[in-house]
Design an enzyme around this catalytic site. Sequence first.
Site, mmCIF file in Angstrom:
data_model
loop_
_atom_site.group_PDB
_atom_site.id
_atom_site.type_symbol
_atom_site.label_atom_id
_atom_site.label_comp_id
_atom_site.label_asym_id
_atom_site.label_seq_id
_atom_site.Cartn_x
_atom_site.Cartn_y
_atom_site.Cartn_z
ATOM 1 N N ASN A 9 0.874 -1.174 0.000
ATOM 2 C CA ASN A 9 0.000 0.000 0.000
ATOM 3 C C ASN A 9 0.909 1.221 0.000
ATOM 4 O O ASN A 9 1.496 1.562 1.028
ATOM 5 C CB ASN A 9 -0.900 -0.010 1.247
ATOM 6 C CG ASN A 9 -1.740 1.253 1.358
ATOM 7 O OD1 ASN A 9 -1.771 2.067 0.435
ATOM 8 N ND2 ASN A 9 -2.414 1.418 2.490
ATOM 9 N N LYS A 11 0.127 4.219 -0.249
ATOM 10 C CA LYS A 11 -0.500 5.411 0.334
ATOM 11 C C LYS A 11 -0.266 6.613 -0.609
ATOM 12 O O LYS A 11 -0.182 6.413 -1.833
ATOM 13 C CB LYS A 11 0.000 5.637 1.761
ATOM 14 C CG LYS A 11 -0.169 4.367 2.607
ATOM 15 C CD LYS A 11 -0.004 4.557 4.079
ATOM 16 C CE LYS A 11 -0.216 3.219 4.789
ATOM 17 N NZ LYS A 11 -0.133 3.319 6.251
ATOM 18 N N HIS A 94 -9.580 1.411 5.028
ATOM 19 C CA HIS A 94 -8.296 1.585 5.705
ATOM 20 C C HIS A 94 -8.498 2.527 6.899
ATOM 21 O O HIS A 94 -9.283 3.474 6.824
ATOM 22 C CB HIS A 94 -7.253 2.157 4.731
ATOM 23 C CG HIS A 94 -5.863 2.085 5.285
ATOM 24 N ND1 HIS A 94 -5.403 2.981 6.224
ATOM 25 C CD2 HIS A 94 -4.860 1.204 5.076
ATOM 26 C CE1 HIS A 94 -4.162 2.650 6.560
ATOM 27 N NE2 HIS A 94 -3.806 1.570 5.871
ATOM 28 N N GLU A 96 -6.843 4.888 7.966
ATOM 29 C CA GLU A 96 -6.604 6.315 7.666
ATOM 30 C C GLU A 96 -7.842 6.946 7.046
ATOM 31 O O GLU A 96 -8.131 8.121 7.288
ATOM 32 C CB GLU A 96 -5.365 6.460 6.763
ATOM 33 C CG GLU A 96 -4.087 6.167 7.548
ATOM 34 C CD GLU A 96 -2.942 5.593 6.731
ATOM 35 O OE1 GLU A 96 -2.986 5.629 5.492
ATOM 36 O OE2 GLU A 96 -1.990 5.082 7.363
ATOM 37 N N GLU A 165 -5.317 -4.735 10.554
ATOM 38 C CA GLU A 165 -4.287 -3.714 10.742
ATOM 39 C C GLU A 165 -4.535 -2.998 12.063
ATOM 40 O O GLU A 165 -5.340 -2.039 12.111
ATOM 41 C CB GLU A 165 -4.340 -2.689 9.595
ATOM 42 C CG GLU A 165 -4.070 -3.291 8.227
ATOM 43 C CD GLU A 165 -3.492 -2.273 7.265
ATOM 44 O OE1 GLU A 165 -2.527 -2.619 6.586
ATOM 45 O OE2 GLU A 165 -3.973 -1.127 7.202
ATOM 46 N N GLY A 171 2.667 2.416 10.766
ATOM 47 C CA GLY A 171 3.638 3.494 10.608
ATOM 48 C C GLY A 171 4.373 3.871 11.887
ATOM 49 O O GLY A 171 5.052 4.885 11.941
ATOM 50 N N SER A 209 3.492 -2.064 10.269
ATOM 51 C CA SER A 209 4.943 -2.151 10.449
ATOM 52 C C SER A 209 5.512 -3.521 10.098
ATOM 53 O O SER A 209 6.478 -3.973 10.720
ATOM 54 C CB SER A 209 5.335 -1.740 11.874
ATOM 55 O OG SER A 209 4.965 -0.388 12.116
HETATM 56 P P1 13P Z 1 3.058 0.440 7.603
HETATM 57 O O1 13P Z 1 3.542 -0.877 7.025
HETATM 58 O O2 13P Z 1 3.788 1.622 7.101
HETATM 59 O O3 13P Z 1 2.954 0.367 9.093
HETATM 60 O O4 13P Z 1 1.546 0.635 7.051
HETATM 61 C C1 13P Z 1 0.666 -0.415 7.170
HETATM 62 C C2 13P Z 1 -0.565 -0.072 6.417
HETATM 63 O O5 13P Z 1 -1.301 0.816 6.809
HETATM 64 C C3 13P Z 1 -0.827 -0.799 5.183
HETATM 65 O O6 13P Z 1 -2.109 -0.545 4.699
#
Ligand code: 13P
Length: 247
Positions: A9, A11, A94, A96, A165, A171, A209
Amino acid sequence: MKKKLIAGNWKMNGSLAANEALVKALLAGLPAQPCEVALCVPALYLAQLQTLVAGSRIELGAQDISMHESGAYTGELSGAMFKEFGVRYAIVGHSERRQYHGETDQLVAAKAKTALASGVTPIVCVGETLAEREAGKTEEVVKRQLAAVIHENGHCISEIVVAYEPVWAIGTGKTASPEQAQQVHGVLRAQLKAASAQADRIHILYGGSMNAANAAQLLGQPDIDGGLVGGASLKAPDFLSIIAATT
Ligand code: 13P
């Protein structure tokens, strides 16, 4: 046994030049592991990626999808549009988007339904915040989030991908331990089994992560069928190491 699925992903990252360099490095280094690989990239770059990955085993994904099929929905992108660019997956729900765009369980369920109807596989994200985990509400939260999608999609549920997640692990460099992740994946699998006789074929991905160092242990758990990888998917050596960690 189903193949593992490793999905990146990206982002809101990338540029024409950086994407080309990254995808070329991935294609050059793709290990022989028989896992599935997908890249969920900013929608503007899908056309570029479609050309770059043509003829390879890398599949494409979007990071969101409209709950509508077409019409007066300014700024939205439909499943039919994604299909024109060879898109196989769309992330929905997601954390976010739940957090910054106010997406509710019902909206996420509706997006999953529209995706399925247009032939795009939704990657449905669920996960608890740190406060919810500390309050002992992890199971309640992820089950509520998944229940909305099951309720809306009925017997089609075996066609989705689920991603667990934990919000506190995204992150942050904090990963759920393999045991913590497996425990939640087991809960989600049981919930899917109660809804579908074909729940075993559903991929349940871990995200938060995931990196080259922790991937093998996470992917070794019985109900972890792959990863949804953020930061580490932007670096070819790291993403390739995660793919190589699927056995
Ligand atoms: P990270 O791997 O950067 O923690 O992000 C995970 C994520 O949100 C994947 O959709």
